[in-house]
Scaffold this motif. Structure first.
Motif, short mmCIF file in Angstrom:
data_model
loop_
_atom_site.label_atom_id
_atom_site.label_comp_id
_atom_site.label_asym_id
_atom_site.label_seq_id
_atom_site.Cartn_x
_atom_site.Cartn_y
_atom_site.Cartn_z
N TYR A 277 0.83 -1.21 0.00
CA TYR A 277 0.00 0.00 0.00
C TYR A 277 0.86 1.26 0.00
O TYR A 277 0.62 2.20 -0.77
N MET A 281 1.25 4.11 -2.99
CA MET A 281 1.00 5.54 -2.78
C MET A 281 2.23 6.37 -3.11
O MET A 281 2.12 7.47 -3.66
N HIS A 346 -1.94 13.87 -2.02
CA HIS A 346 -2.65 13.61 -3.28
C HIS A 346 -3.79 14.61 -3.50
O HIS A 346 -4.05 15.02 -4.64
N VAL A 490 -8.46 9.49 -7.17
CA VAL A 490 -8.64 8.10 -6.75
C VAL A 490 -7.64 7.75 -5.64
O VAL A 490 -7.99 7.12 -4.63
N MET A 491 -6.38 8.16 -5.82
CA MET A 491 -5.35 7.85 -4.83
C MET A 491 -5.64 8.56 -3.50
O MET A 491 -5.37 8.01 -2.43
N ALA A 493 -8.59 9.13 -2.27
CA ALA A 493 -9.62 8.31 -1.63
C ALA A 493 -9.00 7.04 -1.03
O ALA A 493 -9.35 6.62 0.08
N LEU A 494 -8.07 6.42 -1.78
CA LEU A 494 -7.42 5.20 -1.29
C LEU A 494 -6.54 5.48 -0.07
O LEU A 494 -6.34 4.60 0.77
N CYS A 495 -6.01 6.69 0.03
CA CYS A 495 -5.19 7.04 1.19
C CYS A 495 -6.03 7.22 2.45
O CYS A 495 -5.60 6.84 3.55
N PHE A 497 -8.98 5.82 2.95
CA PHE A 497 -9.74 4.59 3.25
C PHE A 497 -9.15 3.79 4.42
O PHE A 497 -9.90 3.33 5.29
#
Length: 522
Positions: A277, A281, A346, A490-491, A493-495, A497
């Motif tokens: 992960y 990132m 991001h 998108v990144m 949001a993934l960070c 999450f």
């Protein structure tokens, strides 16, 4: 820590300085790819292989290099590796083809692994009883991450003075300093970790085949449009077969390189996922570099200088996170802080993908990136090592390296490039469909461009073609920026999450447990 004498601290600093050239053997020419490509005149595909091969050589030789390093007296090893590194590094200057240049760079990468082992081992052996393990991990990450940015900057500055060869000379000076320091600090020529040489040769060959397939996918997956190409599909199938063969091999081997027993430890499984992960990132940094060079037109010097802002975040976060780990802070606190900083990095860059942006606009986001690395990397390296017995130390380390370096950074970077290309095509198609007579803004811009070219002496037909091409180029630039914005949204949001997961499932609400290191704390 209060028991360490002044002379001992001087020795410790000297031993850590010895590690720096070997950590950065490939970093010093990071921003000089265009000059090297122009020097050899190789095709893009060949040069892509030339860029990837040294990194894969380093990863492939890692298990064998660690075993060999235990058998050789440390002073002999560091002096030999430094001298051979100078030879390989200098030989790359006189390479007449890109193939020979790649060979010498790959050998230098292999030697750097032995050099890292030679310089880290005495620190572990001498200071492990005195230092708390978070401090040891924090110092290593501080040197590794901080020196990376400095070497890339100094290499770029020296390249601007003359050309890419100055970076090679700079690295040779570092190896000469390493030889001098080795004579000062390696008083006894002994191999304290020496034992009966046992190595999983069959497993190593399987891992090399695995890395060769990944190398092919990284170098040619995007140009072949991945699984739509039969060779890429075949390579993916072969990759799955190789993994199956290795799992079968482990069942009949006493000491495999990656012992699957290590995955019985929950922290190794989750730690490998965390490594993947964080590598994913951190890998989006190539998108920013591409934006700065390809769209904004920044030269390599501006790019390198701007990235120095990451050091500010590192200088704040790594000492702070190391101190907090030493004081038994909850892991979740550092993880949440680190993921939040990555999310801010991001998010801020998402709003900065527009034309006419200045270099100073990247300053804040890069500080957040440095903070994220500083809070996550030491904690992740400690967590994956927690309670793992020494016989499984190499397996733990290889699992983390493959997760972060191979799958996240190398293969993940190649897949990310494909996503950007596909989204760029979609955005360009959508924008091109709006360039019609019915769009007053497009028509006004086209007429303006046409008048400009006609004032410069072109005929009406030539001015029309030039104006259409200019408008198309502007559309291409806008489409690329929209693709970059999509990736960073998108990144972001993934960070954020993982923060929700950590809070909802109440994970990591404890300090770090027992950690034993053999042989390298990363």
């Amino acid at each position: 820590m209060g028991s360490i004498k002044k002379g001992s601290v001087f020795t410790l600093v000297g031993l850590y300085l010895l590690t720096i050239p070997f950590f950065n053997a490939l970093n010093v020419t990071s921003y000089d790819n265009s000059q090297i490509l122009g020097h050899f005149g190789a095709s893009t595909t060949v040069f892509t292989y030339s860029t990837y091969i040294p990194f894969f050589a380093m990863l492939g030789f890692l298990p064998l290099g660690l075993k060999i390093g235990k058998q050789i007296p440390m002073r002999t090893m560091i002096l030999s590796v430094s001298f051979l590194s100078i030879i390989c590094n200098t030989a790359s200057l006189y390479a007449t083809t890109i193939e020979w240049f790649t060979v010498w760079r790959a050998l230098l990468a292999i030697l750097s692994i032995i050099g890292i082992f030679a310089t880290i081992s005495p620190i572990i052996l001498k200071y492990n009883p005195t230092f708390n393990m978070p401090i040891l991990y924090g110092i290593v990450q501080f040197i590794l991450q901080g020196s990376k940015q400095l070497y890339q900057y100094f290499g770029t500055e020296m390249t601007s003075i003359h050309n890419w060869t100055f970076g090679i000379y700079f690295l040779n000076i570092n190896f000469l300093v390493a030889i001098l320091l080795a004579w000062i600090f390696y008083r006894k020529d002994v191999a304290p970790m020496k034992g009966v040489f046992q190595f999983d040769w069959r497993g190593w060959l399987i891992i090399l085949l695995f890395l060769m397939v990944i190398l092919f996918l990284c170098a040619e997956g995007q140009t072949r449009n991945w699984l739509t190409d039969p060779r890429v599909a075949a390579a993916t199938a072969i990759l799955l077969v190789i993994i199956g063969v290795y799992l079968l091999h482990v069942r009949f081997t006493d000491n495999p390189i990656i012992n699957t027993d290590v995955y019985r430890y929950r922290n190794v499984v989750l730690g490998s996922l965390l490594f993947f992960y964080t590598g994913m990132m951190n890998g989006t940094g190539s998108v920013v570099t591409g934006f700065m060079t390809n769209i904004l037109g920044f030269d390599s010097i501006y790019v390198a200088r701007t990235h120095l802002a990451i050091l500010i975040g590192l200088f704040i976060a790594i000492p702070l996170s190391t101190y907090l780990l030493f004081k038994r802070i909850y892991l979740a606190t550092l993880w949440i802080t680190g993921f939040a900083c990555y999310g801010m990095y991001h998010t801020l860059l998402y709003f900065r993908f527009y034309p006419e942006i200045d270099t100073s606009d990247f300053f804040g986001p890069f500080i957040f990136k440095g903070l994220a690395i500083g809070f996550l990397y030491p904690a992740a390296s400690l967590y994956i090592s927690e309670n793992v017995p020494k016989p499984l130390g190499d397996s733990r380390m290889m699992s983390g390296v493959i997760s972060r370096a191979v799958f996240a950074s190398l293969l993940g970077g190649a897949i990310l490039g494909t996503f950007i290309s596909n989204m760029n095509v979609q955005h360009k198609t959508g924008l091109s469909q709006q360039l019609t007579e019915l769009n007053p803004m497009a028509k006004a811009q086209l007429d303006k461009n046409k008048k400009y070219y006609m004032l410069n002496g072109l005929s009406a037909w030539e001015a029309q073609k030039k104006a259409e091409k200019s408008l198309s180029n502007q559309t291409s630039q806008s489409a690329m920026m929209l693709a970059y914005k999509d990736i960073y949204l998108v990144m972001a949001a993934l960070c954020f999450f993982p923060i929700l997961v950590l809070l909802l499932f109440r994970l990591g609400r404890r300090p770090i447990g027992r950690v034993d290191v053999e042989p390298i704390p990363f």
